[in-house]
Motif scaffolding. Structure first.
Motif, PDB file in Angstrom:
ATOM      1  N   LEU A 209      40.935  42.477  44.479  1.00  0.00           N
ATOM      2  CA  LEU A 209      40.502  41.091  44.305  1.00  0.00           C
ATOM      3  C   LEU A 209      40.494  40.694  42.835  1.00  0.00           C
ATOM      4  CD1 LEU A 209      37.524  40.981  46.842  1.00  0.00           C
ATOM      5  CD2 LEU A 209      39.899  40.315  47.210  1.00  0.00           C
ATOM      6  N   ILE A 210      40.079  41.623  41.988  1.00  0.00           N
ATOM      7  CA  ILE A 210      40.017  41.329  40.542  1.00  0.00           C
ATOM      8  C   ILE A 210      41.419  41.094  39.989  1.00  0.00           C
ATOM      9  CG2 ILE A 210      39.388  42.247  38.280  1.00  0.00           C
ATOM     10  CD1 ILE A 210      37.018  41.426  40.038  1.00  0.00           C
ATOM     11  N   ILE A 211      42.350  41.993  40.302  1.00  0.00           N
ATOM     12  CA  ILE A 211      43.699  41.875  39.720  1.00  0.00           C
ATOM     13  C   ILE A 211      44.477  40.698  40.296  1.00  0.00           C
ATOM     14  CG2 ILE A 211      43.821  44.334  39.203  1.00  0.00           C
ATOM     15  CD1 ILE A 211      45.539  44.735  41.642  1.00  0.00           C
ATOM     16  N   SER A 212      44.072  40.214  41.479  1.00  0.00           N
ATOM     17  CA  SER A 212      44.762  39.062  42.072  1.00  0.00           C
ATOM     18  C   SER A 212      44.045  37.738  41.788  1.00  0.00           C
ATOM     19  CB  SER A 212      44.899  39.259  43.587  1.00  0.00           C
ATOM     20  OG  SER A 212      43.624  39.383  44.203  1.00  0.00           O
ATOM     21  N   LYS A 213      43.015  37.799  40.944  1.00  0.00           N
ATOM     22  CA  LYS A 213      42.267  36.609  40.509  1.00  0.00           C
ATOM     23  C   LYS A 213      41.670  35.839  41.694  1.00  0.00           C
ATOM     24  CE  LYS A 213      45.013  36.050  36.292  1.00  0.00           C
ATOM     25  NZ  LYS A 213      45.806  35.115  35.448  1.00  0.00           N
ATOM     26  N   TRP A 214      41.062  36.584  42.592  1.00  0.00           N
ATOM     27  CA  TRP A 214      40.411  35.992  43.759  1.00  0.00           C
ATOM     28  C   TRP A 214      39.305  35.030  43.321  1.00  0.00           C
ATOM     29  CZ3 TRP A 214      35.471  37.630  46.112  1.00  0.00           C
ATOM     30  CH2 TRP A 214      35.241  37.053  47.373  1.00  0.00           C
ATOM     31  N   LEU A 215      39.271  33.874  43.907  1.00  0.00           N
ATOM     32  CA  LEU A 215      38.312  32.799  43.616  1.00  0.00           C
ATOM     33  C   LEU A 215      38.468  32.220  42.209  1.00  0.00           C
ATOM     34  CD1 LEU A 215      35.001  34.119  45.263  1.00  0.00           C
ATOM     35  CD2 LEU A 215      36.778  32.661  46.263  1.00  0.00           C
ATOM     36  N   GLU A 216      39.495  32.653  41.469  1.00  0.00           N
ATOM     37  CA  GLU A 216      39.759  32.122  40.134  1.00  0.00           C
ATOM     38  C   GLU A 216      41.023  31.280  40.109  1.00  0.00           C
ATOM     39  OE1 GLU A 216      39.665  34.894  36.899  1.00  0.00           O
ATOM     40  OE2 GLU A 216      38.157  36.141  37.868  1.00  0.00           O
ATOM     41  N   ASP A 217      42.073  31.786  40.745  1.00  0.00           N
ATOM     42  CA  ASP A 217      43.376  31.127  40.721  1.00  0.00           C
ATOM     43  C   ASP A 217      44.009  31.300  42.100  1.00  0.00           C
ATOM     44  OD1 ASP A 217      46.062  30.407  40.399  1.00  0.00           O
ATOM     45  OD2 ASP A 217      46.104  31.049  38.309  1.00  0.00           O
ATOM     46  N   SER A 219      46.609  29.997  43.537  1.00  0.00           N
ATOM     47  CA  SER A 219      48.065  30.163  43.552  1.00  0.00           C
ATOM     48  C   SER A 219      48.447  31.599  43.191  1.00  0.00           C
ATOM     49  CB  SER A 219      48.711  29.183  42.563  1.00  0.00           C
ATOM     50  OG  SER A 219      50.118  29.409  42.495  1.00  0.00           O
ATOM     51  N   PHE A 220      47.790  32.136  42.158  1.00  0.00           N
ATOM     52  CA  PHE A 220      48.079  33.514  41.743  1.00  0.00           C
ATOM     53  C   PHE A 220      47.650  34.490  42.828  1.00  0.00           C
ATOM     54  CE2 PHE A 220      47.273  37.473  39.450  1.00  0.00           C
ATOM     55  CZ  PHE A 220      48.406  37.561  38.651  1.00  0.00           C
ATOM     56  N   PHE A 221      46.524  34.223  43.461  1.00  0.00           N
ATOM     57  CA  PHE A 221      46.018  35.091  44.523  1.00  0.00           C
ATOM     58  C   PHE A 221      47.001  35.157  45.687  1.00  0.00           C
ATOM     59  CE2 PHE A 221      43.592  35.599  48.504  1.00  0.00           C
ATOM     60  CZ  PHE A 221      43.031  36.841  48.274  1.00  0.00           C
ATOM     61  N   GLU A 222      47.545  34.041  46.082  1.00  0.00           N
ATOM     62  CA  GLU A 222      48.486  34.010  47.201  1.00  0.00           C
ATOM     63  C   GLU A 222      49.746  34.813  46.901  1.00  0.00           C
ATOM     64  OE1 GLU A 222      48.148  32.787  50.241  1.00  0.00           O
ATOM     65  OE2 GLU A 222      46.063  32.274  49.758  1.00  0.00           O
ATOM     66  N   LYS A 223      50.114  34.896  45.628  1.00  0.00           N
ATOM     67  CA  LYS A 223      51.329  35.623  45.236  1.00  0.00           C
ATOM     68  C   LYS A 223      51.086  37.123  45.087  1.00  0.00           C
ATOM     69  CE  LYS A 223      53.203  31.694  42.622  1.00  0.00           C
ATOM     70  NZ  LYS A 223      53.555  31.189  41.264  1.00  0.00           N
ATOM     71  N   THR A 224      49.851  37.499  44.766  1.00  0.00           N
ATOM     72  CA  THR A 224      49.603  38.898  44.387  1.00  0.00           C
ATOM     73  C   THR A 224      48.708  39.674  45.337  1.00  0.00           C
ATOM     74  OG1 THR A 224      47.763  38.179  42.978  1.00  0.00           O
ATOM     75  CG2 THR A 224      49.934  38.385  41.936  1.00  0.00           C
ATOM     76  N   TYR A 225      48.230  39.013  46.386  1.00  0.00           N
ATOM     77  CA  TYR A 225      47.372  39.710  47.356  1.00  0.00           C
ATOM     78  C   TYR A 225      48.057  39.684  48.709  1.00  0.00           C
ATOM     79  CZ  TYR A 225      43.191  41.182  49.890  1.00  0.00           C
ATOM     80  OH  TYR A 225      42.295  41.869  50.662  1.00  0.00           O
ATOM     81  N   PRO A 226      48.117  40.822  49.403  1.00  0.00           N
ATOM     82  CA  PRO A 226      47.522  42.121  49.063  1.00  0.00           C
ATOM     83  C   PRO A 226      48.293  42.845  47.961  1.00  0.00           C
ATOM     84  CG  PRO A 226      48.813  42.286  51.074  1.00  0.00           C
ATOM     85  CD  PRO A 226      48.786  40.832  50.724  1.00  0.00           C
ATOM     86  N   SER A 227      47.644  43.818  47.342  1.00  0.00           N
ATOM     87  CA  SER A 227      48.304  44.621  46.306  1.00  0.00           C
ATOM     88  C   SER A 227      49.474  45.369  46.919  1.00  0.00           C
ATOM     89  CB  SER A 227      47.309  45.626  45.705  1.00  0.00           C
ATOM     90  OG  SER A 227      46.237  44.965  45.078  1.00  0.00           O
ATOM     91  N   SER A 228      50.554  45.460  46.163  1.00  0.00           N
ATOM     92  CA  SER A 228      51.742  46.131  46.694  1.00  0.00           C
ATOM     93  C   SER A 228      51.541  47.626  46.817  1.00  0.00           C
ATOM     94  CB  SER A 228      52.952  45.835  45.801  1.00  0.00           C
ATOM     95  OG  SER A 228      52.699  46.261  44.467  1.00  0.00           O
ATOM     96  N   LEU A 229      50.702  48.209  45.944  1.00  0.00           N
ATOM     97  CA  LEU A 229      50.563  49.672  45.966  1.00  0.00           C
ATOM     98  C   LEU A 229      49.188  50.102  45.503  1.00  0.00           C
ATOM     99  CD1 LEU A 229      51.840  52.540  46.202  1.00  0.00           C
ATOM    100  CD2 LEU A 229      52.536  52.301  43.813  1.00  0.00           C
TER     101      LEU A 229
END
Length: 544
Positions: A209-217, A219-229
């Motif tokens: 959640l931290i690296i995908s900017k959950w509740l912060e961004d 658009s960024f969250f939708e692109k980076t969550y779930p983590s690929s690895l």
């Protein structure tokens, strides 16, 4: 063991609290709790005359009293299981369980949800999923999130003696309540800040959640969550993986990882867990004083995914020798590319087709295996190709074309140069994930094109895959192997010429040998080579 009246199991002894089974029975049967040991590890009032003694001291005193009263018939040493602090190898102190109030997060009600979510992820190796499933099904109680330590994330609560719990406001966070008070909204009394801190997994379980900017961004969250690895060790599947899957599921309703890569532990050279008491610890600085980083990276890549892997000085030596071999091969190729115009030749020799076909198959294998996070097999295949197919065979079989274009033709030399250029570029790309430093060094010096670690991954050219050329190349290698043995047995230098060689060949191989005849002559240093169709099985070499 549970006592049963119907089967005569005898009386079961229960000590609160000797182990987790005791705790379960105490809760189930609502047994009285005797707090015999305090937080300092000393015996309390119920211990009577032994009050104030440490656990070890009390054992000694009790033994002395039993001997004095004549209750001891025999003394002998025995081995038995003791709950110990094993998270730190240098500790291993016996653990005494104390009844203390703790903070919990409800996990048991979500066990099957956690398992179903984990099953939607890709586990490498696959059997590691079963470890998480087994652990989940065996969970006896909820997640204890409080710890009685100094450093850590504070628990943002204030507790009043009336039982009221006052959480910090969202805008206050982060906040440390320790040593502070707040007015209780229920009774008006003084609520004390919680002194405990959070379990470390409370923080680390929200890393996706931290690296995908959950509740912060969003658009960024939708692109980076779930983590690929998620790469991690198998020993923390029950903690880091379990709690991360759980918390992210509760907060987002989605799986938090696409892939989980589970590695084993580094063992000592003797195959046992590294331990100072066993004398098998290898400090990281020790191999780095003797070997390059690329050498250590090769050793680390040779381990099988998910399995413990012993440190090996022998593998480091082998890896270092390979880097030396790669460097020398690159220097040889660089020398012969100085006048290369970069153009693709009109025609390749049979031996060029052979090695380029094998190179394409190598690309396919490495790509497929690395996509599944298998590192040891691709590295072994690349090293085998470089050491044997390239160095032992191909380079030796094109030297006559590179050194003597006046005899074997300028176009033949250009074809060899083109092949060498393509091979080196491809090999450096394939090796760059394993040995990036030497690959970047070679690439930037020879090709003057930035860094190979930033280059595109090679794609196999299916048009270059040629089964017939591979079969012909195999025959050429067998012939050259016999000629080398012939010279070695007679202590002849490999560069020495043989006056006349006759090869008897079966009818079905005649056409293949005609295509490699020039390579046999040039590589074997043969003045006169005669091919003769015969009834032999394959071929037979006659030296005259």
């Amino acid at each position: 063991m549970r006592g049963r009246l119907c089967t005569g199991t005898g009386v079961v002894y229960l000590c609160t609290f000797g182990d987790e089974q005791d705790i379960a029975w105490q809760k189930k049967y609502k047994l009285p709790v005797i707090e015999l040991i305090d937080k300092g590890g000393n015996l309390t009032e119920p211990a009577g005359r032994y009050k104030g003694l440490s656990v070890e001291g009390a054992r000694k005193r009790i033994t002395e009293d039993l001997i004095e009263r004549g209750y001891i018939r025999k003394i002998e040493k025995i081995q038995h299981q003791v709950i110990s602090h094993t998270e730190r190898g240098s500790c291993n102190a016996p653990i005494e369980l104390l009844p203390l109030e703790q903070w919990f997060i409800n996990v048991k009600d979500f066990i099957q949800d956690i398992i179903k979510t984990a099953e939607k992820m890709n586990w490498y190796p696959e059997y590691m999923l079963q470890r998480l499933t087994d652990w989940s099904n065996a969970v006896d109680w909820d997640w204890i999130i409080s710890r009685q330590r100094v450093f850590g994330t504070p628990i943002p609560f204030w507790i009043c003696s009336c039982g009221e719990v006052i959480p910090a406001g969202e805008k206050e966070l982060p906040v440390d309540p320790r040593g502070t008070t707040r007015k209780c909204p229920r009774c008006g009394g003084k609520a004390m800040g919680e002194k405990d801190i959070c379990d470390c997994w409370v923080d680390s379980s929200i890393t996706p959640l931290i690296i995908s900017k959950w509740l912060e961004d969003d658009s960024f969250f939708e692109k980076t969550y779930p983590s690929s690895l998620r790469p991690q060790g198998y020993e923390i599947i029950r903690t880091w993986a379990f709690y991360t899957i759980y918390r992210n599921l509760i907060l987002t309703g989605k799986p938090c990882f696409k892939d989980l890569l589970i590695n084993g532990m580094v063992a000592g050279p003797d195959g046992r867990k590294m331990s100072k008491s066993l004398g098998n610890v290898i400090e990281p600085e020790e191999p780095l004083r003797r070997y390059s980083a690329d050498t250590i990276r090769q050793w680390a890549s040779i381990g099988t995914l998910g399995d413990d892997y012993p440190f090996s000085w022998e593998e480091c030596e082998h890896s270092q020798r390979f880097l030396t071999k790669l460097w020398n091969i690159s220097r040889f190729i660089e020398l012969h590319l100085r006048d290369f115009n970069g153009k693709k030749p009109r025609e390749l020799a049979e031996v060029d087709k052979w090695i380029l076909s094998k190179l394409q198959r190598l690309i396919q294998k490495c790509t497929r295996q690395l996509d599944s996070y298998i590192f040891n097999i691709p590295l072994e295949q690349i090293r085998g190709f470089v050491w044997h197919d390239l160095a032992d065979n191909y380079l030796e079989m094109v030297k006559h074309r590179l050194y003597k274009p006046e005899i074997y033709g300028e176009q033949s030399k250009r074809a060899a140069q083109y092949t060498l250029d393509l091979i080196l570029r491809t090999i450096l790309k394939l090796l760059s994930p394993f040995t990036p430093h030497i690959c970047d060094e070679i690439w930037s010096n020879i090709f003057k094109d930035g860094y190979v670690t930033l280059a595109d991954w090679p794609e196999a050219n299916k048009k270059l895959i040629n089964r017939d050329a591979e079969e012909t190349g195999k025959i050429l290698i067998e012939i050259m192997g016999e000629i080398r043995r012939y010279k070695s047995d007679r202590r002849m230098p490999l560069r020495s010429e043989i006056e006349h060689v006759k090869i008897l060949v079966s009818p079905e191989l005649k056409e293949k040998l005609e295509r490699i005849k020039e390579d046999v002559i040039g590589t074997g240093k043969i003045k006169n080579l005669e091919l003769s169709v015969s009834g032999v099985d394959g071929f037979k070499i006659i030296y005259e």
